[in-house]
Scaffold this active site. Structure first.
Site, PDB file in Angstrom:
ATOM      1  N   ASP A 194     -46.469  10.296  11.936  1.00  0.00           N
ATOM      2  CA  ASP A 194     -46.405   8.839  11.867  1.00  0.00           C
ATOM      3  C   ASP A 194     -45.363   8.252  12.815  1.00  0.00           C
ATOM      4  OD1 ASP A 194     -48.368   7.633  10.407  1.00  0.00           O
ATOM      5  OD2 ASP A 194     -47.037   6.882   8.840  1.00  0.00           O
ATOM      6  N   ASP A 224     -50.544   8.635  -4.855  1.00  0.00           N
ATOM      7  CA  ASP A 224     -51.124   9.842  -5.436  1.00  0.00           C
ATOM      8  C   ASP A 224     -51.668   9.601  -6.844  1.00  0.00           C
ATOM      9  OD1 ASP A 224     -48.562   9.386  -6.346  1.00  0.00           O
ATOM     10  OD2 ASP A 224     -47.818  11.404  -5.994  1.00  0.00           O
TER      11      ASP A 224
END
Length: 856
Positions: A203, A561
């Site tokens: 990233d 998540d």
């Protein structure tokens, strides 16, 4: 500590015990375990699938597939008392509430009302936590059966394709060496190389990470065959060379000794090259930039003489972190094509049976300040699309960059659950427990969290399944695409551009995934293909699609998540928990208290965000089981408990008031009730320890850290949530730093580095109040012992028990404050009584002074 590879090629653990990677042998026997209750056939577990296995044996398997895992349940001799005790505590808590309401007498009625509300919440949250634990189930993969049914005699395999995702956000906070060891362990895992692909998502868009992958491509042709030839465990070189003793002559063959030394030497050079990458790139870029006209922007240059499209060393517009083009580069091509970009090595061959390597791909999604990049979830979705175009594996497993594969059989173990004839097609994901190998021996801040991983998550196996925990989880690609499970799926599903995005190649990959089609060799990697690949990782690709909502990993929340797992469970999919005697994966935990609490703030804040969203477990998930819904509700509201714990922990201030103040009258009966319900919690906990296979230290560390979190991180998360509801600003994402304090002589140096942050202020206040309360209590005993009645003495002793209990719970926090002095805990054990005595003497001196000046 044993040799890493004895002459017979068997694999040994660091403590010298022989490990059998096939957890269930051909005759169904399970290997012995080292901890009571941990093994499937241990003292507290019994087979739960005898009838299914008998029926499958008689019928030959209804759909021609094997039973690939074993199920075990807690024996009735332990489970029935456990359930009875839970029911008894529910009754005891109800009687306690009834008694308090009937005896609504207190010296401070507003505090009494607040305490009743708190007790109701404690009882409710405990019930939410306890109900899902009524039926713990342990599932153990049968790797022998998998090999027998899916590995063919000619050396090929019928196993499904797996795409492995590794995510990293910053090469500084997440050291490159950890990330590259993660990648090396993946390349060396025991799985068919033509059906395995590894994708690194960067990233930061840093050239340093790409060139580190190129270095991996040069070292892997030596490391991977070495692991295969000698059955090396673990297959991350840093961990292997650090934790396994060097081989000795006479305990290993000469071939192994020669190969070991050569690989270790090459690894040392590999590490040195990684350390020099920053300087190498800068020097190279300076040379290229010096040949350009003055006034030109200073670019960052790749080894092939082209400008790096990502972040430059000297950032400029379009070339800085958070603003750069999308990048996709194949570092190691598919083994069937026989060439690896940049992976040439001059090292002699190890001579393993198979020296081929899996695919390795670098991906950095496009970044632009005008777009919300959705943090880790956005990076995972970009990987999901990129992998669909290249390899399109049916299964996907993701890792944080600080984790590595500790057991080479781990991927095969997860596949056992996906291919099993018992509802395997309806299994969306397989979650592994998280393990860490850098935690201090006493686990001061509860990093191992075994009460959760070996207790709560194991219990969810008896329901719809464990939740997704962010790393070490294998998914079915179709489940991530938002497709319903086969038992309730329509036959005419069409991959629509409005849902998946306007990419013909990607839509075609979705259609192939629905038909479970997969070509062994990826499509030609030409310029047209790479242009489409960079398009699907562009920042605008998600716009006006279902990505981040009903497709892929969920956006707009700090804990993507839990919500992603919730969305999948809500569609009717199930999940399973895979436990292995030899841990599947290991990682790096933040052992510094401040970093650990920052991590907890993000997790707990994200949980509260989930409760106040359309993913609220009370209203979301149409096909969610009732008790599974209870479990998710507990995961979203638990931080609220900290508000009442904080209030109770501050109540010792009552000792500082001259007059006697009682929260409840009659006080003796109130304390007796409290003791009963608290003791019952720990009796239930004792039984959980038995079937979960954990220790009392694990349980106690869990209690201590929950108290520390309840006076710091959890209230901070509640405050963040309140601000979020008022201002619509979410939880700020902060990458947990894995850098440690520089101290070559102490691997746990970071443990003793105390870093002050505002959220620690309540913990300090609670600690001071309780220390002061105990000291004042001792002083009052000296002053008033001769005039106190027997009842007053008993009440004082009961009240003091609470203060001492809070001190025991905050003991790790007190050590944290001591910094490096905490290396000798005896100092604190001596210091605290001294402080108590000094406070008591000060109280007595003040009483003498006041009595001498102001007559009573």
């Amino acid at each position: 500590m044993a040799s890493p590879a004895p002459a017979n090629g068997a694999v040994y653990a660091a403590n010298g015990g022989l490990l059998d990677p096939l957890l269930v042998s051909a005759d169904g026997r399970v290997g012995a375990t080292k901890k009571a209750g941990h093994g499937a056939k241990g003292k507290y577990w019994a087979a739960a699938d005898k009838a299914e296995r008998r029926a499958a044996k008689e019928s030959g398997g209804e759909d021609g597939r094997a039973l690939l895992f074993r199920s075990y349940k807690v024996k009735g001799s332990l489970l029935h008392p456990y359930r009875v005790l839970i029911c008894m505590r529910v009754i005891a808590v109800l009687l306690f509430f009834i008694w308090r309401i009937k005896h609504n007498k207190s010296d401070v009625m507003w505090f009494w009302t607040l305490s009743v509300v708190g007790d109701v919440w404690f009882g409710f949250s405990w019930l939410l936590n306890q109900l899902p634990k009524f039926n713990p189930i342990k599932t153990i993969p049968d790797l022998t059966a998998l090999k027998r049914h899916y590995d063919l005699p000619d050396g090929t395999s019928r196993l499904p394709g797996i795409d492995v995702f590794v995510t990293t956000a910053d090469p500084i906070d997440e050291p490159i060496l950890y990330t590259m060891n993660c990648v090396l362990s993946i390349l060396a895992v025991d799985y068919p190389v033509d059906r395995l692909s590894c994708y690194l998502s960067d990233d930061s868009g840093a050239l340093m990470l790409y060139e580190a992958l190129v270095e991996v491509g040069k070292f892997a042709p030596l490391w991977v065959p070495f692991c295969r030839k000698y059955s090396i465990e673990p297959r991350a070189p840093e961990s292997y060379f650090e934790h396994v003793a060097p081989p000795q002559a006479g305990r290993a063959t000469q071939d192994f000794l020669n190969d070991y030394r050569r690989v270790q030497l090459e690894y040392d050079e590999f590490r040195a090259r990684l350390d020099k990458l920053a300087d190498t790139i800068r020097k190279r870029s300076d040379v290229y930039n010096s040949m350009r006209a003055e006034g030109d922007q200073k670019a960052t240059w790749m080894a092939n003489g082209t400008q790096w499209p990502g972040t430059w060393i000297d950032p400029t517009e379009n070339h800085r972190k958070g603003h750069h083009a999308g990048i996709a580069k194949v570092v190691l091509d598919h083994p069937s094509r026989g060439h690896h970009d940049g992976s040439e090595t001059n090292s002699p061959s190890i001579g393993a049976t198979d020296e081929r390597l899996p695919m390795l791909v670098y991906v950095s999604r496009e970044k632009n300040p005008s777009y919300d990049h959705n943090k880790k979830a956005g990076a995972l979705n970009a990987q999901l699309r990129a992998s669909a175009l290249i390899s399109n594996g049916q299964l996907i497993i993701n890792f944080d960059c600080d984790h590595y594969i500790n057991n080479s059989q781990a991927l095969r173990s997860a596949v056992c659950f996906m291919l099993d004839q018992r509802d395997g097609d309806n299994t969306a994901f397989v979650q592994f427990p998280q393990r860490f190998d850098n935690v201090d021996p006493t686990d001061r801040y509860g990093n191992h969290n075994r009460v959760f991983f070996d207790g709560t998550m194991l219990a969810l196996n008896g329901l719809q399944g464990p939740s997704y925990l962010g790393t070490g989880c294998m998914f079915r690609r179709l489940a991530l695409y938002g497709i319903d499970p086969p038992r309730c799926r329509a036959d005419d599903i069409i991959a629509e551009a409005s849902k998946f995005g306007n990419s013909t190649l990607f839509l075609d990959s979705v259609s192939k995934a629905l038909k479970q089609e997969r070509t062994i060799t990826p499509p030609p990697l030409d310029d047209t293909f790479f242009a489409e690949l960079e398009r699907v990782v562009s920042c605008a690709f998600d716009k006006e699609t279902d990505w981040g909502k009903g497709v892929g990993y969920i956006y707009d929340i700090a804990t993507e998540d839990i919500v992603t797992g919730f969305r999948i469970h809500g569609q009717g999919w199930r999940s399973l928990y895979c436990t292995m005697e030899h841990d599947a994966f290991c990682g790096i935990a933040p052992i510094n208290l401040t970093e650990r609490l920052h991590q907890i703030v993000r997790w707990s804040g994200g949980s509260l965000e989930m409760f106040f969203s359309h993913n609220n477990p009370l209203i979301g998930g149409k096909k969610l089981w009732l008790i599974q819904r209870v479990s998710y509700l507990n995961m979203t509201v638990y931080p609220v408990t900290s508000i009442f714990i904080l209030i109770y922990a501050l109540s010792p201030v009552m000792w500082l008031i001259p007059a006697e103040v009682y929260i409840q009258r009659p006080f003796t009966r109130y304390i007796e009730y409290l003791l009963v319900v608290i003791v019952m919690i720990h009796m239930i906990g004792w039984l959980e320890i038995k079937w979960a296979g954990i220790t009392w230290l694990d349980y106690w560390r869990n209690e201590q850290f929950f108290m520390i979190g309840s006076t710091s991180a959890y209230p901070a998360a509640v405050l963040h949530m309140a601000v979020n509801l008022l201002t619509k600003k979410g939880i700020h994402f902060r990458v947990t730093s894995k850098q440690t304090a520089a101290d070559d002589n102490d691997k746990y140096a970071d443990l003793y580095d105390f870093r002050w942050v505002p959220m620690l202020f309540p913990s300090v206040v609670v600690l001071m109040f309780n220390v002061g309360a105990i000291g004042v209590a001792l002083g009052k005993t000296v002053v008033y012992f001769g005039v106190w009645t027997t009842a007053q003495k008993k009440h004082a002793a009961m009240g003091l028990m609470f203060n001492i209990w809070v001190m025991f719970l905050l003991y790790p926090f007190a050590l944290a404050i001591m910094g490096r002095w905490a290396k000798r805990p005896i100092i604190l054990i001596v210091l605290l009584p001294v402080i108590f005595v000094l406070v008591a003497l000060l109280y007595v001196a003040l009483q003498i002074l006041l009595n001498g000046v102001i007559p009573f």
